[in-house]
Design a protein around this motif. Structure first.
Motif, PDB file in Angstrom:
ATOM      1  N   LYS A 176      -2.896 -93.285  38.974  1.00  9.99           N
ATOM      2  CA  LYS A 176      -3.685 -93.961  37.956  1.00  9.99           C
ATOM      3  C   LYS A 176      -3.558 -95.472  38.077  1.00  9.99           C
ATOM      4  CE  LYS A 176      -4.349 -94.166  32.947  1.00  9.99           C
ATOM      5  NZ  LYS A 176      -3.853 -93.670  31.629  1.00  9.99           N
ATOM      6  N   GLU A 180      -6.596 -98.052  38.889  1.00 12.86           N
ATOM      7  CA  GLU A 180      -6.919 -99.187  38.017  1.00 12.86           C
ATOM      8  C   GLU A 180      -6.870-100.499  38.790  1.00 12.86           C
ATOM      9  OE1 GLU A 180      -4.183 -98.924  34.829  1.00 12.86           O
ATOM     10  OE2 GLU A 180      -5.238 -97.269  33.807  1.00 12.86           O
ATOM     11  N   GLU A 183      -9.954-100.659  40.938  1.00 16.81           N
ATOM     12  CA  GLU A 183     -11.139-100.915  40.124  1.00 16.81           C
ATOM     13  C   GLU A 183     -11.209-102.374  39.677  1.00 16.81           C
ATOM     14  OE1 GLU A 183     -13.241 -99.264  36.001  1.00 16.81           O
ATOM     15  OE2 GLU A 183     -11.400 -98.354  36.785  1.00 16.81           O
TER      16      GLU A 183
END
Length: 203
Positions: A176, A180, A183
């Motif tokens: 995760k 992130e 992104e």
């Protein structure tokens, strides 16, 4: 309803069946016996796993386990940390003239330092020599059979299940965080909002 002498007839039938069979004699010691995998021969010691917790000696109903140890001070790895002490094993002996092979010491050992070995040829001419020290117990460690494979249909041990869940959470958290970060690095910059003064002048 049984007729008179039925018991005698059954006994004679067993005797006759046994008499017609070929006798099989185990030619020990020329031929070693085939022992079952969980046979209780002698207790072996894995010294590296022993933490001198004394649990085996306290739980032994015959008091046939003798343990001696001393404390050593380990220097602190960090200058701000305290030095630690640990128990060092000096002697671990078992008096097999008193041992009744109950296996309690092996069951209660929390660090897997004691194991059953199928070795049984350790008779002595003097009873005093049946007290075997840790060197002899360590030699028997290499005769401990490999544990049988787990049943595929058995439930997973709680320790492994807990460790697996913790590892899965760490992997999920790392994935995760990586997503992130990717992104945030690839997303276009949002346009800045116009100033309030410029909006008022246009109006």
């Amino acid at each position: 309803m049984s007729f008179p002498g039925a018991g005698l007839a059954k006994g004679l039938a067993v005797t006759l069946r046994t008499m017609t069979r070929k006798s099989v004699t185990a030619q020990y010691p020329d031929v070693q016996p085939s022992l079952p995998p969980r046979s209780r021969g002698v207790i072996a010691l894995l010294e590296e796993n022993c933490t001198v917790c004394m649990l085996c000696a306290r739980e032994c109903p015959d008091w046939c386990i003798y343990i001696d140890s001393h404390k050593e001070t380990l220097p602190a790895a960090d200058p701000n940390a305290r030095a630690r002490t640990r128990n060092v094993l000096d002697r671990f002996a078992i008096d097999f003239s008193l041992c009744m092979y109950c296996g309690i010491c092996i069951e209660v050992c929390p660090f897997d330092a004691l194991f059953w070995s199928p070795e049984f040829e350790y008779a002595e001419t003097d009873i005093l020599e049946l007290t075997h020290e840790r060197d002899r117990l360590r030699e028997w460690m290499w005769t401990v059979p490999v544990p049988p494979a787990l049943d595929p249909a058995a439930e997973e041990p709680k320790e492994i299940a807990t460790a697996r869940k913790a590892a899965d959470k760490l992997v999920a958290a790392a994935a995760k965080a990586a997503a992130e970060a990717a992104e945030a690095a690839g997303a276009p910059q949002a346009p800045e909002a116009p100033d309030a003064a410029e909006d008022g002048g246009d109006a």
